[in-house]
Design a protein around this motif. Structure first.
Motif, PDB file in Angstrom:
ATOM      1  N   ARG A 147      67.365 -45.856   7.978  1.00  0.00           N
ATOM      2  CA  ARG A 147      68.316 -44.766   8.221  1.00  0.00           C
ATOM      3  C   ARG A 147      67.952 -44.011   9.500  1.00  0.00           C
ATOM      4  O   ARG A 147      68.819 -43.612  10.285  1.00  0.00           O
ATOM      5  CB  ARG A 147      68.344 -43.803   7.037  1.00  0.00           C
ATOM      6  N   ILE A 148      66.648 -43.803   9.720  1.00  0.00           N
ATOM      7  CA  ILE A 148      66.175 -43.086  10.917  1.00  0.00           C
ATOM      8  C   ILE A 148      66.567 -43.853  12.174  1.00  0.00           C
ATOM      9  O   ILE A 148      67.112 -43.288  13.129  1.00  0.00           O
ATOM     10  CB  ILE A 148      64.650 -42.875  10.861  1.00  0.00           C
ATOM     11  N   VAL A 149      66.290 -45.157  12.186  1.00  0.00           N
ATOM     12  CA  VAL A 149      66.594 -45.964  13.370  1.00  0.00           C
ATOM     13  C   VAL A 149      68.098 -45.975  13.638  1.00  0.00           C
ATOM     14  O   VAL A 149      68.543 -45.862  14.789  1.00  0.00           O
ATOM     15  CB  VAL A 149      66.050 -47.396  13.208  1.00  0.00           C
ATOM     16  N   ALA A 150      68.896 -46.089  12.580  1.00  0.00           N
ATOM     17  CA  ALA A 150      70.354 -46.098  12.753  1.00  0.00           C
ATOM     18  C   ALA A 150      70.832 -44.775  13.352  1.00  0.00           C
ATOM     19  O   ALA A 150      71.693 -44.757  14.246  1.00  0.00           O
ATOM     20  CB  ALA A 150      71.038 -46.354  11.407  1.00  0.00           C
ATOM     21  N   LYS A 151      70.265 -43.663  12.872  1.00  0.00           N
ATOM     22  CA  LYS A 151      70.660 -42.352  13.393  1.00  0.00           C
ATOM     23  C   LYS A 151      70.203 -42.175  14.835  1.00  0.00           C
ATOM     24  O   LYS A 151      70.949 -41.651  15.681  1.00  0.00           O
ATOM     25  CB  LYS A 151      70.088 -41.241  12.497  1.00  0.00           C
ATOM     26  N   VAL A 152      68.985 -42.599  15.133  1.00  0.00           N
ATOM     27  CA  VAL A 152      68.479 -42.507  16.510  1.00  0.00           C
ATOM     28  C   VAL A 152      69.360 -43.330  17.454  1.00  0.00           C
ATOM     29  O   VAL A 152      69.732 -42.868  18.540  1.00  0.00           O
ATOM     30  CB  VAL A 152      67.007 -42.976  16.592  1.00  0.00           C
ATOM     31  N   ASP A 153      69.706 -44.541  17.038  1.00  0.00           N
ATOM     32  CA  ASP A 153      70.569 -45.389  17.875  1.00  0.00           C
ATOM     33  C   ASP A 153      71.912 -44.710  18.135  1.00  0.00           C
ATOM     34  O   ASP A 153      72.432 -44.714  19.260  1.00  0.00           O
ATOM     35  CB  ASP A 153      70.801 -46.740  17.188  1.00  0.00           C
ATOM     36  N   GLU A 154      72.473 -44.126  17.084  1.00  0.00           N
ATOM     37  CA  GLU A 154      73.771 -43.458  17.214  1.00  0.00           C
ATOM     38  C   GLU A 154      73.681 -42.281  18.185  1.00  0.00           C
ATOM     39  O   GLU A 154      74.524 -42.123  19.079  1.00  0.00           O
ATOM     40  CB  GLU A 154      74.216 -42.965  15.835  1.00  0.00           C
TER      41      GLU A 154
ATOM     42  N   MET B 179      71.311 -41.644  20.467  1.00  0.00           N
ATOM     43  CA  MET B 179      70.940 -42.068  21.826  1.00  0.00           C
ATOM     44  C   MET B 179      72.150 -42.618  22.579  1.00  0.00           C
ATOM     45  O   MET B 179      72.293 -42.411  23.784  1.00  0.00           O
ATOM     46  CB  MET B 179      69.825 -43.122  21.782  1.00  0.00           C
ATOM     47  N   ALA B 180      73.026 -43.318  21.853  1.00  0.00           N
ATOM     48  CA  ALA B 180      74.244 -43.836  22.480  1.00  0.00           C
ATOM     49  C   ALA B 180      75.113 -42.673  22.959  1.00  0.00           C
ATOM     50  O   ALA B 180      75.690 -42.716  24.050  1.00  0.00           O
ATOM     51  CB  ALA B 180      75.015 -44.715  21.500  1.00  0.00           C
ATOM     52  N   LEU B 181      75.202 -41.607  22.149  1.00  0.00           N
ATOM     53  CA  LEU B 181      75.952 -40.430  22.554  1.00  0.00           C
ATOM     54  C   LEU B 181      75.300 -39.760  23.767  1.00  0.00           C
ATOM     55  O   LEU B 181      75.985 -39.325  24.690  1.00  0.00           O
ATOM     56  CB  LEU B 181      76.044 -39.436  21.394  1.00  0.00           C
ATOM     57  N   CYS B 182      73.964 -39.689  23.751  1.00  0.00           N
ATOM     58  CA  CYS B 182      73.240 -39.116  24.895  1.00  0.00           C
ATOM     59  C   CYS B 182      73.517 -39.919  26.162  1.00  0.00           C
ATOM     60  O   CYS B 182      73.697 -39.344  27.237  1.00  0.00           O
ATOM     61  CB  CYS B 182      71.738 -39.079  24.609  1.00  0.00           C
ATOM     62  N   ASP B 183      73.511 -41.246  26.030  1.00  0.00           N
ATOM     63  CA  ASP B 183      73.785 -42.098  27.194  1.00  0.00           C
ATOM     64  C   ASP B 183      75.186 -41.840  27.742  1.00  0.00           C
ATOM     65  O   ASP B 183      75.391 -41.805  28.961  1.00  0.00           O
ATOM     66  CB  ASP B 183      73.631 -43.574  26.816  1.00  0.00           C
ATOM     67  N   GLN B 184      76.155 -41.675  26.819  1.00  0.00           N
ATOM     68  CA  GLN B 184      77.519 -41.396  27.260  1.00  0.00           C
ATOM     69  C   GLN B 184      77.603 -40.059  27.989  1.00  0.00           C
ATOM     70  O   GLN B 184      78.242 -39.940  29.038  1.00  0.00           O
ATOM     71  CB  GLN B 184      78.458 -41.386  26.056  1.00  0.00           C
TER      72      GLN B 184
END
Length: 515
Positions: A196-203, A205-210
Motif C-alpha cells: 500500500r505504501i509503495v502504491a501511494k508513493v508511486d501515485e 510521485m507521479a503527481l509531483c512529476d506532473q
C-alpha cells in the motif's frame, strides 16, 4: 503516516521470524556464511514510535549484502559479460566487459536491488541485462522475496540515502562500509502495508512529476517572455520605439518580474541600456568623449615618456562591422587596451601584514560584493600577487562568466587571476565596472575565453575588446541612474525572497501540525 494501518494485516514481527528462519536455513546448508550476530536495537536507536504492526530490524536481518568485485586493468575487456560500474548507474554509456567465470552471487540480473556506496550514493533496481557488478556496488539479496517487498525496501533506502551518506567516511569521495550498512535500522511494516505504501508513493510521485513539469514549462515560458520583451528595449531603433516597448513592459510589470531570475534579467538589461546611452539623457553642453580620449592619450604618452609605461604596438583601428551597436553622437568606440592598463600588472617587493589580500572567491558573482577582507598576516602566501590601488576596477579573468568585477576601496594585492584595471585619464570607475558587467562585454568574453575546465580571458583579447566611451559628465549621470535602479531591483528581489520564505514557513507549520 502516508497510508492507514489495517488491524487485519499479519504483523511484521511474524514475517520477520520467517525471514530469520530462512536465513538460518541458508547458513545451515552452507549457502550463507555464519556471522557474528548483530547487536540488539537499543531504545536510544529508535527515533520514533512505530505504527501498529510494524517492527524494528537491521538491514542484515532482511538481506544478504553482497560485495562487488574489484578488477585489474587487464581484466576489463572489450567483449564478454558487462561489468556494471557506478558510472553506468548514473550517466556513463561507456562499458567494460569480462570473460571471468564467477560465483552466481557476483552477478546481477534485471530486478535486483543494488546500492552504490562510493562517490554517488543511492539504491537502484537494476533494469539492464545480466552483468557482473563492480566493487563499489552492493547487491541486496532478500532472504525471502515473498515476505519483503523489494520496492518498499528500495523506497526506504532512497529516503535514508543522505543519512547513510553522512555516516560514511572520506572527504572528496565518501565511502560506506558493509559492516555499517548491515547495522542500518529498517522500519518494517506488514507485507500488505508495504504494498500500500509503495502504491501511494508511486501515485504521489507521479503527481509531483506532473506539477514539476507544469511548473518547469510555465517557468521556461515566463523566462522566455521576459527575455524577449527586455530585448525589445535594447533593440529599439529610436526614442519613440523605445517608449512604446517600455510601456508594453510597464503595463505588465507586476506579472513579468515575479521571480529572482526575471529581476536578474532586468538588471542585465539596465546595464546594457546604460552602456548604449539609453538610460540617462545626453546633454549637448557635455564635453564629447572624443576630447576625453585625447586627454587619456596625452596622459598615456606622458607615462611612456617618463618611463613609467612601456611603449606598445598600436592596436588595430575599429572597423564598422565590429561595432555591436550604435552609440550616441557624443560617444566613441575605443579598444580597452588603448585607454586602460588591462593586462599590465605591478608586483610589490614587500607586503606588510596589514595589506589587504584579495582572492577570487572573496568576490560574489554578479553582485560585485566583497565577501570578506583578509590581511596578509591572516593569509600569507608565497604565490605571485598583483598590486592594486584604491579606485581600481578588479576584473576576475578566470571563469569570467561568473561576472566577478569589483572596485577597490583601498590599496591591496590580489591573486593573478584578478586583473587590477585603471584608466589613464579622468574616468568614473563605476561606469567602467558597469561596462565590464554589461551583456555585450560578457558575450564577447564568453566567445573569446580559452580553456575547457577553467576558462579565462586572454590579455590580448581583453585589450582588443571594444569599450563604449561616454563623456565624463554623462558617465556620472549613468552611474547615478544605474545605482538607483539597481537598488529598486534589489528591493523587488528581497520582497520575492521574503514572500517565498513566508510561504515555506506556512507550509512547514502545516506539515508539522499534520504530523
Amino acid at each position: 503516516k502516508l497510508v492507514p494501518q489495517d488491524a487485519r494485516d499479519e504483523p511484521a514481527s511474524v514475517l520477520l521470524k520467517r525471514i530469520q528462519a530462512e536465513k538460518a536455513k541458508l547458513v545451515a546448508v552452507g549457502k550463507l556464511k555464519e556471522e557474528k550476530p548483530l547487536a540488539a536495537i537499543g531504545e536510544d536507536e529508535k527515533s520514533f514510535e512505530l505504527p501498529m504492526g510494524w517492527q524494528w530490524a537491521r538491514l542484515a536481518d532482511l538481506v544478504n549484502i553482497v560485495n562487488g568485485r574489484a578488477y585489474k586493468k587487464e581484466e576489463l575487456l572489450a567483449q564478454g559479460v558487462p561489468v556494471l560500474r557506478v558510472g553506468n548507474l548514473f550517466t556513463s554509456d561507456s562499458w567494460y566487459y569480462s570473460d571471468l567465470i564467477l560465483e552466481e552471487a557476483k552477478y546481477c540480473n534485471a530486478g535486483d536491488l543494488l546500492f552504490a556506496w562510493s562517490a554517488s550514493f543511492g539504491p537502484f533496481i537494476w533494469e539492464g541485462e545480466r552483468s557482473i557488478f563492480h566493487y563499489h556496488i552492493w547487491k541486496l539479496d532478500l532472504y525471502l522475496p515473498d515476505q519483503l517487498y523489494k520496492r518498499y525496501l528500495y523506497t526506504f533506502l532512497l529516503e535514508q540515502t543522505q543519512k547513510i551518506k553522512s555516516s560514511g567516511h572520506g572527504v572528496m569521495m565518501i565511502h560506506m562500509t558493509k559492516a555499517a550498512m548491515e547495522k542500518l535500522i529498517v522500519y518494517l511494516p506488514p507485507l500488505a502495508e508495504q504494498h500500500r505504501i509503495v502504491a501511494k508513493v508511486d501515485e504521489l510521485m507521479a503527481l509531483c512529476d506532473q506539477l514539476e513539469q507544469q511548473h518547469g514549462n510555465a517557468q521556461g515560458a515566463h523566462e522566455t517572455l521576459v527575455s524577449q520583451l527586455l530585448a525589445t528595449l535594447t533593440q529599439s531603433q529610436n526614442a519613440t520605439e523605445f517608449n512604446a516597448n517600455w510601456q508594453r513592459i510597464y503595463a505588465h510589470f507586476d506579472v513579468l518580474f515575479t521571480t529572482e531570475t526575471s529581476i536578474d534579467a532586468l538588471k542585465q538589461t539596465l546595464l546594457q541600456l546604460a552602456v548604449m546611452g539609453k538610460l540617462a539623457p545626453q546633454d549637448a553642453t557635455d564635453e564629447p568623449a572624443s576630447e576625453l580620449l585625447k586627454r587619456i592619450q596625452a596622459e598615456k604618452a606622458k607615462l611612456i615618456a617618463a618611463g613609467k609605461l612601456k611603449k606598445e604596438k598600436p592596436l588595430a583601428a575599429i572597423s564598422e562591422d565590429e561595432k555591436p551597436f550604435e552609440l550616441p553622437k557624443s560617444w566613441v568606440w575605443v579598444r580597452l587596451g588603448s585607454i586602460t592598463n588591462f593586462g599590465i600588472t605591478e608586483k610589490l617587493d614587500f607586503i606588510s601584514n596589514e595589506t589587504w589580500v584579495l582572492d577570487l572567491e572573496d568576490i560574489e558573482k554578479n553582485t560585485s560584493k566583497i565577501f570578506q577582507k583578509n590581511r596578509f598576516s591572516e593569509k600569507q602566501s608565497l604565490s605571485d600577487k598583483n598590486a592594486f590601488k584604491k579606485g581600481d576596477v578588479l576584473y576576475g579573468k578566470l571563469r569570467p562568466y561568473l561576472n566577478k568585477v569589483a572596485i577597490a576601496d583601498e590599496d591591496g594585492v590580489c591573486t593573478t587571476e584578478i586583473l587590477p584595471v585603471r584608466c589613464y585619464g579622468p574616468f568614473e570607475s563605476k561606469y567602467f565596472m558597469y561596462a565590464l558587467k554589461a551583456p555585450h562585454f560578457i558575450d564577447y568574453v564568453n566567445v573569446r575565453s580559452y580553456g575547457m575546465k577553467m576558462p579565462r580571458l586572454g590579455t590580448d583579447d581583453g585589450r582588443n575588446s571594444l569599450f563604449p566611451l561616454a563623456p565624463v559628465a554623462e558617465q556620472h549621470r549613468i552611474v547615478a541612474k544605474v545605482d538607483a535602479l539597481m537598488a529598486l531591483c534589489d528591493q523587488l528581489k528581497t520582497g520575492i525572497q521574503q514572500a517565498n520564505q513566508q510561504q515555506q514557513a506556512i507550509a512547514n507549520a502545516l506539515v508539522a501540525q499534520a504530523v
